[in-house]
Design a protein around this motif. Structure first.
Motif, mmCIF file in Angstrom:
data_model
loop_
_atom_site.group_PDB
_atom_site.id
_atom_site.type_symbol
_atom_site.label_atom_id
_atom_site.label_comp_id
_atom_site.label_asym_id
_atom_site.label_seq_id
_atom_site.Cartn_x
_atom_site.Cartn_y
_atom_site.Cartn_z
ATOM 1 N N TYR A 100 0.829 -1.200 0.000
ATOM 2 C CA TYR A 100 0.000 0.000 0.000
ATOM 3 C C TYR A 100 0.870 1.259 0.000
ATOM 4 O O TYR A 100 0.623 2.206 -0.736
ATOM 5 N N SER A 104 1.191 3.951 -3.158
ATOM 6 C CA SER A 104 0.905 5.366 -2.883
ATOM 7 C C SER A 104 2.111 6.240 -3.219
ATOM 8 O O SER A 104 1.968 7.311 -3.816
ATOM 9 N N GLY A 121 -5.808 8.335 -9.604
ATOM 10 C CA GLY A 121 -6.352 7.622 -8.467
ATOM 11 C C GLY A 121 -6.675 6.186 -8.797
ATOM 12 O O GLY A 121 -6.971 5.848 -9.940
ATOM 13 N N TYR A 123 -9.275 3.240 -7.777
ATOM 14 C CA TYR A 123 -10.590 3.051 -7.167
ATOM 15 C C TYR A 123 -10.796 1.570 -6.910
ATOM 16 O O TYR A 123 -10.526 0.741 -7.772
ATOM 17 N N GLN A 127 -13.475 -2.571 1.067
ATOM 18 C CA GLN A 127 -13.698 -1.678 2.192
ATOM 19 C C GLN A 127 -12.562 -1.694 3.213
ATOM 20 O O GLN A 127 -12.464 -0.781 4.031
ATOM 21 N N GLU A 131 -8.182 4.872 2.750
ATOM 22 C CA GLU A 131 -8.162 5.848 1.656
ATOM 23 C C GLU A 131 -7.068 6.873 1.882
ATOM 24 O O GLU A 131 -6.711 7.178 3.008
ATOM 25 N N ASN A 132 -6.542 7.377 0.773
ATOM 26 C CA ASN A 132 -5.627 8.516 0.814
ATOM 27 C C ASN A 132 -5.857 9.332 -0.455
ATOM 28 O O ASN A 132 -6.887 9.170 -1.115
ATOM 29 N N VAL A 135 -5.766 6.517 -3.390
ATOM 30 C CA VAL A 135 -6.570 5.300 -3.287
ATOM 31 C C VAL A 135 -7.938 5.688 -2.763
ATOM 32 O O VAL A 135 -8.060 6.319 -1.717
ATOM 33 N N HIS A 136 -8.973 5.324 -3.513
ATOM 34 C CA HIS A 136 -10.349 5.689 -3.171
ATOM 35 C C HIS A 136 -11.194 4.427 -3.092
ATOM 36 O O HIS A 136 -11.127 3.574 -3.970
ATOM 37 N N VAL A 137 -11.991 4.341 -2.041
ATOM 38 C CA VAL A 137 -12.890 3.204 -1.859
ATOM 39 C C VAL A 137 -14.291 3.656 -2.257
ATOM 40 O O VAL A 137 -14.769 4.703 -1.830
ATOM 41 N N SER A 138 -14.944 2.850 -3.073
ATOM 42 C CA SER A 138 -16.288 3.177 -3.520
ATOM 43 C C SER A 138 -17.209 2.005 -3.233
ATOM 44 O O SER A 138 -16.884 0.860 -3.522
ATOM 45 N N GLU A 145 -18.931 9.128 -8.174
ATOM 46 C CA GLU A 145 -17.710 9.851 -8.541
ATOM 47 C C GLU A 145 -18.016 10.876 -9.631
ATOM 48 O O GLU A 145 -18.798 10.617 -10.541
#
Length: 161
Positions: A100, A104, A121, A123, A127, A131-132, A135-138, A145
């Motif tokens: 990770y 990043s 980013g 995605y 879960q 996130e940073n 890195v995005h959690v959807s 988005e």
């Protein structure tokens, strides 16, 4: 009436002679040269426009190719890395923390060193991943988005891993 007309045309008076000479010596040549100049200038302008258009098209094509190549090469390091695949497909743990951090850091370096990239980013719907900025959690299949609303299936070919 016809006799007067034919008589007037046979022997032109001085004014008519001067008018005919003026037309033959000045107006007609000026009209011909002017027409030639306009046609020549139009042709030169069209040739210049076509050349400039071709040059601009080559420049844009080259720029887009460079950007596409840069992005493809840069993202292949992330997409083809198996440890990153495992990171996003399994539960986040201390073992995956190094992957990770590496992804990043790589994305931060890529963003800083590539002027063509304004944002980048990853995605995921996992879960457990924190996130940073990169890195995005959807949870709703990316529908919330802002970029997803602009996509149309006919206009873009996208790949979501």
């Amino acid at each position: 009436m016809i006799r007067k007309l034919t008589k007037a045309l046979r022997i032109p008076n001085i004014k008519q002679q001067i008018t005919i000479i003026f037309l033959l010596c000045s107006i007609i040549p000026i009209g011909l040269f002017g027409t030639f100049a306009i046609i020549s200038a139009r042709s030169q302008m069209l040739d210049q426009y076509k050349t400039q258009l071709e040059t601009d098209a080559i420049r844009v094509n080259s720029t887009l190719f460079d950007v596409t190549t840069t992005i493809r090469i840069s993202t292949s390091n992330v997409v083809n890395n198996e440890s990153y695949w495992h990171l996003f497909n399994q539960q986040y743990s201390l073992d995956s923390a190094s992957s990770y951090t590496l992804v990043s850091t790589y994305l931060q370096t890529l963003r800083s060193n590539t002027a063509a990239i304004t944002s980048i980013g990853l995605y995921t719907n996992n879960q457990s991943i924190p996130e940073n900025a990169f890195v995005h959690v959807s949870t709703d299949n990316f529908a919330s988005e802002p970029w997803f609303e602009q996509l149309h299936s006919d206009d873009y070919s996208t790949w979501i891993v």
